[in-house]
Design an enzyme around this catalytic site. Structure first.
Site, PDB file in Angstrom:
ATOM      1  N   LEU A 214      11.353   4.653  18.342  1.00 31.94           N
ATOM      2  CA  LEU A 214      11.712   4.374  19.372  1.00 31.94           C
ATOM      3  C   LEU A 214      10.501   3.912  20.309  1.00 31.94           C
ATOM      4  O   LEU A 214      10.607   2.525  20.954  1.00 31.94           O
ATOM      5  CB  LEU A 214      12.280   5.524  20.235  1.00 31.94           C
ATOM      6  CG  LEU A 214      12.990   5.299  21.333  1.00 31.94           C
ATOM      7  CD1 LEU A 214      14.391   4.463  21.091  1.00 31.94           C
ATOM      8  CD2 LEU A 214      13.397   6.775  22.101  1.00 31.94           C
ATOM      9  N   HIS A 215       9.558   4.520  20.540  1.00 33.49           N
ATOM     10  CA  HIS A 215       8.466   3.775  21.431  1.00 33.49           C
ATOM     11  C   HIS A 215       8.614   3.570  22.702  1.00 33.49           C
ATOM     12  O   HIS A 215       7.638   3.165  23.202  1.00 33.49           O
ATOM     13  CB  HIS A 215       7.730   2.646  20.390  1.00 33.49           C
ATOM     14  CG  HIS A 215       7.696   2.852  19.071  1.00 33.49           C
ATOM     15  ND1 HIS A 215       7.055   4.065  18.475  1.00 33.49           N
ATOM     16  CD2 HIS A 215       7.954   2.227  17.982  1.00 33.49           C
ATOM     17  CE1 HIS A 215       7.027   4.076  17.113  1.00 33.49           C
ATOM     18  NE2 HIS A 215       7.620   2.914  16.666  1.00 33.49           N
TER      19      HIS A 215
ATOM     20  N   GLU B   9       0.818  -1.207   0.089  1.00 33.44           N
ATOM     21  CA  GLU B   9       0.122  -0.019   0.098  1.00 33.44           C
ATOM     22  C   GLU B   9       1.062   1.167   0.069  1.00 33.44           C
ATOM     23  O   GLU B   9       2.024   1.142   0.662  1.00 33.44           O
ATOM     24  CB  GLU B   9      -0.965  -0.087   1.135  1.00 33.44           C
ATOM     25  CG  GLU B   9      -1.994  -1.291   1.104  1.00 33.44           C
ATOM     26  CD  GLU B   9      -2.919  -1.478   2.117  1.00 33.44           C
ATOM     27  OE1 GLU B   9      -4.017  -1.778   1.969  1.00 33.44           O
ATOM     28  OE2 GLU B   9      -2.726  -0.999   3.516  1.00 33.44           O
TER      29      GLU B   9
ATOM     30  N   CYS C 242       6.808  -6.035  15.072  1.00 39.03           N
ATOM     31  CA  CYS C 242       6.511  -5.134  16.246  1.00 39.03           C
ATOM     32  C   CYS C 242       5.059  -5.285  16.873  1.00 39.03           C
ATOM     33  O   CYS C 242       4.176  -5.742  15.922  1.00 39.03           O
ATOM     34  CB  CYS C 242       6.692  -3.620  15.985  1.00 39.03           C
ATOM     35  SG  CYS C 242       8.503  -3.428  15.341  1.00 39.03           S
TER      36      CYS C 242
ATOM     37  N   CYS D 124       1.905  -3.437  15.199  1.00 41.41           N
ATOM     38  CA  CYS D 124       1.782  -3.213  13.774  1.00 41.41           C
ATOM     39  C   CYS D 124       1.171  -4.111  12.843  1.00 41.41           C
ATOM     40  O   CYS D 124       1.724  -5.309  13.004  1.00 41.41           O
ATOM     41  CB  CYS D 124       3.340  -3.017  13.272  1.00 41.41           C
ATOM     42  SG  CYS D 124       3.471  -2.787  11.522  1.00 41.41           S
TER      43      CYS D 124
ATOM     44  N   CYS E  91       6.354  -7.740   6.588  1.00 39.34           N
ATOM     45  CA  CYS E  91       7.651  -7.186   7.605  1.00 39.34           C
ATOM     46  C   CYS E  91       8.200  -8.338   8.260  1.00 39.34           C
ATOM     47  O   CYS E  91       7.190  -8.995   8.956  1.00 39.34           O
ATOM     48  CB  CYS E  91       7.556  -5.953   8.087  1.00 39.34           C
ATOM     49  SG  CYS E  91       9.067  -5.196   9.130  1.00 39.34           S
TER      50      CYS E  91
ATOM     51  N   CYS F  71      -0.931   5.287  10.046  1.00 39.33           N
ATOM     52  CA  CYS F  71       0.210   4.460  10.228  1.00 39.33           C
ATOM     53  C   CYS F  71      -0.099   3.202  10.942  1.00 39.33           C
ATOM     54  O   CYS F  71      -1.063   3.274  11.807  1.00 39.33           O
ATOM     55  CB  CYS F  71       1.026   5.388  11.481  1.00 39.33           C
ATOM     56  SG  CYS F  71       1.445   6.961  10.775  1.00 39.33           S
TER      57      CYS F  71
ATOM     58  N   CYS G 265       3.737   8.559   1.379  1.00 42.20           N
ATOM     59  CA  CYS G 265       4.119   7.361   2.270  1.00 42.20           C
ATOM     60  C   CYS G 265       4.330   5.853   1.681  1.00 42.20           C
ATOM     61  O   CYS G 265       3.351   5.479   0.977  1.00 42.20           O
ATOM     62  CB  CYS G 265       3.038   7.186   3.614  1.00 42.20           C
ATOM     63  SG  CYS G 265       3.731   5.852   4.757  1.00 42.20           S
TER      64      CYS G 265
HETATM   65  N1  SAH Z   1       9.651  -0.134   9.781  1.00 42.28           N
HETATM   66  C1  SAH Z   1       9.906   1.094   9.572  1.00 42.28           C
HETATM   67  C2  SAH Z   1       9.036   1.914   8.636  1.00 42.28           C
HETATM   68  C3  SAH Z   1       7.483   1.345   8.465  1.00 42.28           C
HETATM   69  S1  SAH Z   1       6.394   1.798  10.075  1.00 42.28           S
HETATM   70  C4  SAH Z   1       9.666   1.441  11.184  1.00 42.28           C
HETATM   71  O1  SAH Z   1       9.117   0.682  11.976  1.00 42.28           O
HETATM   72  O2  SAH Z   1       9.953   2.520  11.402  1.00 42.28           O
HETATM   73  C5  SAH Z   1       6.167   3.499   9.871  1.00 42.28           C
HETATM   74  C6  SAH Z   1       5.856   3.787  11.342  1.00 42.28           C
HETATM   75  O3  SAH Z   1       4.442   3.604  11.647  1.00 42.28           O
HETATM   76  C7  SAH Z   1       6.820   3.656  12.401  1.00 42.28           C
HETATM   77  O4  SAH Z   1       6.886   4.799  13.323  1.00 42.28           O
HETATM   78  C8  SAH Z   1       5.775   2.854  12.886  1.00 42.28           C
HETATM   79  O5  SAH Z   1       6.130   2.588  14.562  1.00 42.28           O
HETATM   80  C9  SAH Z   1       4.336   3.407  12.824  1.00 42.28           C
HETATM   81  N2  SAH Z   1       3.288   2.407  13.504  1.00 42.28           N
HETATM   82  C10 SAH Z   1       3.089   1.024  13.140  1.00 42.28           C
HETATM   83  N3  SAH Z   1       2.197   0.742  13.511  1.00 42.28           N
HETATM   84  C11 SAH Z   1       1.279   1.565  14.281  1.00 42.28           C
HETATM   85  C12 SAH Z   1       0.149   1.875  14.873  1.00 42.28           C
HETATM   86  N4  SAH Z   1      -0.688   0.720  14.912  1.00 42.28           N
HETATM   87  N5  SAH Z   1      -0.495   2.961  15.165  1.00 42.28           N
HETATM   88  C13 SAH Z   1       0.574   4.018  14.725  1.00 42.28           C
HETATM   89  N6  SAH Z   1       1.688   3.964  14.389  1.00 42.28           N
HETATM   90  C14 SAH Z   1       1.924   2.778  14.044  1.00 42.28           C
HETATM   91 FE1  SF4 Z   2       7.942  -3.966  10.610  1.00 42.08          FE
HETATM   92 FE2  SF4 Z   2       5.862  -2.973  11.322  1.00 42.08          FE
HETATM   93 FE3  SF4 Z   2       7.981  -3.018  13.190  1.00 42.08          FE
HETATM   94 FE4  SF4 Z   2       8.021  -1.175  11.054  1.00 42.08          FE
HETATM   95  S1  SF4 Z   2       6.705  -1.223  12.780  1.00 42.08           S
HETATM   96  S2  SF4 Z   2       9.583  -2.673  11.695  1.00 42.08           S
HETATM   97  S3  SF4 Z   2       6.965  -2.056   9.261  1.00 42.08           S
HETATM   98  S4  SF4 Z   2       6.886  -4.604  11.960  1.00 42.08           S
END
Ligand code: SAH
Ligand code: SF4
Length: 373
Positions: A223-224, A94, A118, A121, A114, A344, A107
């Protein structure tokens, strides 16, 4: 067996030059063809009127300009547009365009799925399928401009910024992502400045160190969490490359830039009751005390595969206030396009089936799914 034709869409200038030299042609042809593809949006050699007929026929025999295929296009009530794109071999990715005043942020995805999983995600939950080619990555920019007929002169700029924040971890598809970003910044292609191309990573440290050697794009780091114990849970790659190692690698990246005023964007998803407490904001402030950064808070966007919840507006404000009081530049990312699951973390490469809409989709403003493929 017919030899596969080279897809010129994904070749940055040096590689396109090599292609022409190997074909027995002058290297300057690369400049001409690059402009046709990325300035004019041409995908057919016959339309390249400054190339002789002989060369056009020769090119058509050995090369092609093949963007990925759009399967569906959805427009959100807020102007966000999302495309589902089919890539070779059948996977879907997407791409999302978020217009905001004179800005248009695209974006872009780098992988189908992936592998890093995480906990918050949707892309991670679907597992890893494959890397996108450079043509499939830059093809997302090409298709976005095509969709707005923005290759035509006088249309203003539809895409002013690109963020590698779609599906996938860009640093795990290093070479193709670097080639595609080179095209984004190439004057004969999309001509975006290095400040307007941002790579977001969850922290693949060896690849980030490598990027520092060859690229000057803006850096965002996911970072999160303010400590390793929590980040290990949210972002599993932290067990391999913990926070202190990651921040050192980010600092090295920034230090190598010629432009000394640059900072890292620290992305921090706020998840209710998990990492959104004022104590955690204070811990984050201490962690980032001397780190050259701005902080982008991202209220969690709900996904079907997790019980995490988005914090209240008050909780977001409290967290924000602690960081602002500590002297940080802090922005809160506004959610865009969530009525079409374009926000996101919601990107999963699914075409919305109008008869099986998710609950959140039903609740949202009616959005037509346009099938153009
Ligand atoms: N893999 C890379 C880039 C793709 S994710 C990364 O992790 O940075 C892009 C952004 O979307 C990242 O900051 C990720 O943490 C955020 N993201 C992923 N899942 C999300 C969710 N459920 N709500 C809000 N942001 C999210
Ligand atoms: Fe992969 Fe999603 Fe983690 Fe980014 S946030 S590294 S896309 S699993």
């Amino acid at each position: 067996m017919i030899a596969e034709r080279t897809n010129l869409l994904g070749l940055p200038l040096p590689k396109l030059r090599t292609f022409f030299v190997e074909l027995g042609e002058k290297p300057f042809r690369a400049q001409q063809v690059l402009k046709w593809i990325h300035h004019a949006g041409v995908d057919c050699f016959d339309d390249m009127t400054n190339l002789g007929k002989g060369l056009r026929e020769k090119l058509a025999a050995v090369a092609e300009i093949r963007p990925p295929e759009i399967v569906s296009q959805q427009d959100s009530a807020d102007g966000t547009r999302k495309w589902a794109i089919r890539v070779e071999g059948g996977g879907l990715v997407e791409t999302v365009l978020i217009p905001d005043g004179t800005r248009g942020t695209l974006c872009v995805s780098s992988q189908v799925g992936c592998s890093l999983d995480c906990s918050f995600c949707a892309t991670g939950k679907q597992g890893f399928q494959r890397d996108l080619s450079a043509a499939e990555i830059i093809g997302q920019v090409w298709l976005a401009l095509k969709s707005y007929a923005a290759f035509q002169a006088g249309k203003g700029r539809v895409v002013t910024n690109v963020v590698m924040m779609g599906m996938g971890e860009p640093l795990l598809n290093f070479d193709n992502v670097v080639d595609a970003m080179e095209l984004m910044m190439e004057d004969l292609a999309y001509g975006l400045s290095k400040r307007r191309v941002t790579l977001s990573t969850s922290g693949v440290v060896p690849a980030l160190d490598r990027l520092a050697e060859c690229s000057e794009v803006s850096l965002a780091v996911s970072l999160h969490a303010p400590n390793n114990a929590l980040r290990d849970q949210l972002v599993p790659i932290n067990r391999k490359y913990p926070i202190e190692v990651l921040l050192a690698s980010c600092r090295n990246y920034i230090d190598r830039q010629t432009d000394k005023k640059r900072v890292v964007t620290v992305e921090y998803i706020l998840i209710a009751g998990v990492n959104d407490q004022p104590d955690q904001a204070r811990e984050l402030a201490v962690l980032l005390r001397d780190f050259p950064c701005k902080i982008n808070l991202i209220p969690f966007n709900t996904i079907a595969q997790s019980n995490y919840r988005r914090p209240s507006g008050n909780a977001v404000s409290r967290f924000w206030q602690v960081l602002v009081d500590a002297g940080f530049v802090v922005t809160v990312r506004t959610t865009r396009g969530d009525d079409i699951n374009a926000a996101c973390g919601q990107l999963v490469g699914q075409v919305v089936d109008r008869t099986r809409r998710s609950e959140r989709y039903q609740r949202s403003n009616e959005t037509e799914v346009v099938r153009v493929g």
